[in-house]
Design an enzyme around this catalytic site. Sequence first.
Site, PDB file in Angstrom:
ATOM      1  N   GLU A  37      -6.501  -1.316  -4.207  1.00  0.00           N
ATOM      2  CA  GLU A  37      -6.856   0.120  -3.925  1.00  0.00           C
ATOM      3  C   GLU A  37      -6.452   1.237  -5.022  1.00  0.00           C
ATOM      4  O   GLU A  37      -5.454   1.191  -5.634  1.00  0.00           O
ATOM      5  CB  GLU A  37      -6.264   0.730  -2.510  1.00  0.00           C
ATOM      6  CG  GLU A  37      -6.448   2.009  -2.424  1.00  0.00           C
ATOM      7  CD  GLU A  37      -5.941   2.450  -0.793  1.00  0.00           C
ATOM      8  OE1 GLU A  37      -5.030   2.014  -0.684  1.00  0.00           O
ATOM      9  OE2 GLU A  37      -6.482   3.548  -0.215  1.00  0.00           O
ATOM     10  N   HIS A  46     -11.933   5.836   2.058  1.00  0.00           N
ATOM     11  CA  HIS A  46     -11.793   6.906   2.865  1.00  0.00           C
ATOM     12  C   HIS A  46     -11.859   8.177   1.850  1.00  0.00           C
ATOM     13  O   HIS A  46     -11.332   8.208   0.628  1.00  0.00           O
ATOM     14  CB  HIS A  46     -10.899   6.941   3.955  1.00  0.00           C
ATOM     15  CG  HIS A  46      -9.488   6.732   3.219  1.00  0.00           C
ATOM     16  ND1 HIS A  46      -8.562   7.468   2.748  1.00  0.00           N
ATOM     17  CD2 HIS A  46      -8.902   5.297   2.779  1.00  0.00           C
ATOM     18  CE1 HIS A  46      -7.638   7.003   2.258  1.00  0.00           C
ATOM     19  NE2 HIS A  46      -7.740   5.642   2.215  1.00  0.00           N
ATOM     20  N   HIS A  74      -6.678  10.452   5.615  1.00  0.00           N
ATOM     21  CA  HIS A  74      -8.309   9.700   6.112  1.00  0.00           C
ATOM     22  C   HIS A  74      -8.869  10.948   6.445  1.00  0.00           C
ATOM     23  O   HIS A  74      -8.877  11.464   7.647  1.00  0.00           O
ATOM     24  CB  HIS A  74      -7.996   8.641   7.275  1.00  0.00           C
ATOM     25  CG  HIS A  74      -7.358   7.300   6.577  1.00  0.00           C
ATOM     26  ND1 HIS A  74      -6.503   6.775   7.543  1.00  0.00           N
ATOM     27  CD2 HIS A  74      -7.541   6.676   5.626  1.00  0.00           C
ATOM     28  CE1 HIS A  74      -6.205   5.572   7.014  1.00  0.00           C
ATOM     29  NE2 HIS A  74      -6.658   5.555   5.921  1.00  0.00           N
ATOM     30  N   ASP A  90       0.783  -1.287  -0.186  1.00  0.00           N
ATOM     31  CA  ASP A  90      -0.081  -0.052   0.034  1.00  0.00           C
ATOM     32  C   ASP A  90       0.887   1.235   0.080  1.00  0.00           C
ATOM     33  O   ASP A  90       1.760   1.383   0.884  1.00  0.00           O
ATOM     34  CB  ASP A  90      -0.747  -0.105   1.387  1.00  0.00           C
ATOM     35  CG  ASP A  90      -1.941   1.030   1.160  1.00  0.00           C
ATOM     36  OD1 ASP A  90      -2.005   1.805   0.556  1.00  0.00           O
ATOM     37  OD2 ASP A  90      -3.124   0.645   1.947  1.00  0.00           O
TER      38      ASP A  90
HETATM   39 CO    CO Z   1      -6.189   3.941   1.607  1.00  0.00          CO
END
Ligand code: CO
Length: 304
Positions: free
Chosen positions: A287, A162, A170, A91
């Site tokens: 993502e 988010h 976030h 990520d």
């Molecule tokens: Co994220």
Amino acid sequence: MQQFPNIMNPEDKENWVKAGKIAAEIREWSKTLIKSGAKLLDIANAIENKIREKGAIPAFPVNLSLNEIAAHYTPILNDPHVLSDQILKVDIGVCYEGAIGDTAYTVDLSGKNARLVEASQAALANVMKILKVGVTLGNIGTIVEETITSYGFQPIRNLSGHGIALYQIHTSPSIPNYNTNEKIALQKGMIIAIEPFATTGEGRIKESGEIVIYEEVSHKPIRSSIARQVIRDIENFQHVPFARRWLDEKYGVNKVSLALQQLRMNGNVQGHAPLVEISNEPVSQAEHTFLIDEEVICLTKYYY
Ligand code: CO
């Protein structure tokens, strides 16, 4: 209509496009690093250095989460983990002039979890097909849940996508990974990250293990001289989450442990513990970051 913090200022659009493009380039390049025998620490250093080479900063330490760890693991100084037969989530967050591109993928080195990887990718792809102004959070969660359960797996219900704002990885709204029936709709100008997680387990995570990612939450004064020294470095990280590894490299583990303990007790920093699937089953993630405009733009798509 409810006001959300993740509405982009149109003047910043170029920066959001650029942050997303750098994140996409680095994501694609980083795939060449993921192979059996590679050390997690080397992968993290390579990715974070590449982000800085491109004139950006990590929006958070690169998360390299193995097997049942869904998120929030980044290597420590002298990290022992070596890739062999795990399932790895990568990520990556890139912050350029405050604008952030947040993107993730999963590699299965076990040869046993190909469909689990596919399930989170398919959930993201199916959400992409319906994203537009007016789509509700409940609609998005339903698609994630239906896609992942159609593969025979569970979405992780207490992890979500988010909103994103300048220097804020976030923000509200949170974007559910299951049908919450929420009627809140996407608005023009929103920046959002959609991140389905799929697991062969129950589909919930808990915090577990040593904290390796921290975030500054207050500037309040502190007496201790080591804490004051360390907080100056933390402020150089530009108020985005940081790895304790970045401090350990400079001060050594013992000094940093002491400083972080004092800073936590004084309320200056907060830790983000690793998030582990409660049945200890493997997890996959996919993502992308999007700008919800008249035409939706996938900011972290691979462009070239
Ligand atoms: Co994220």
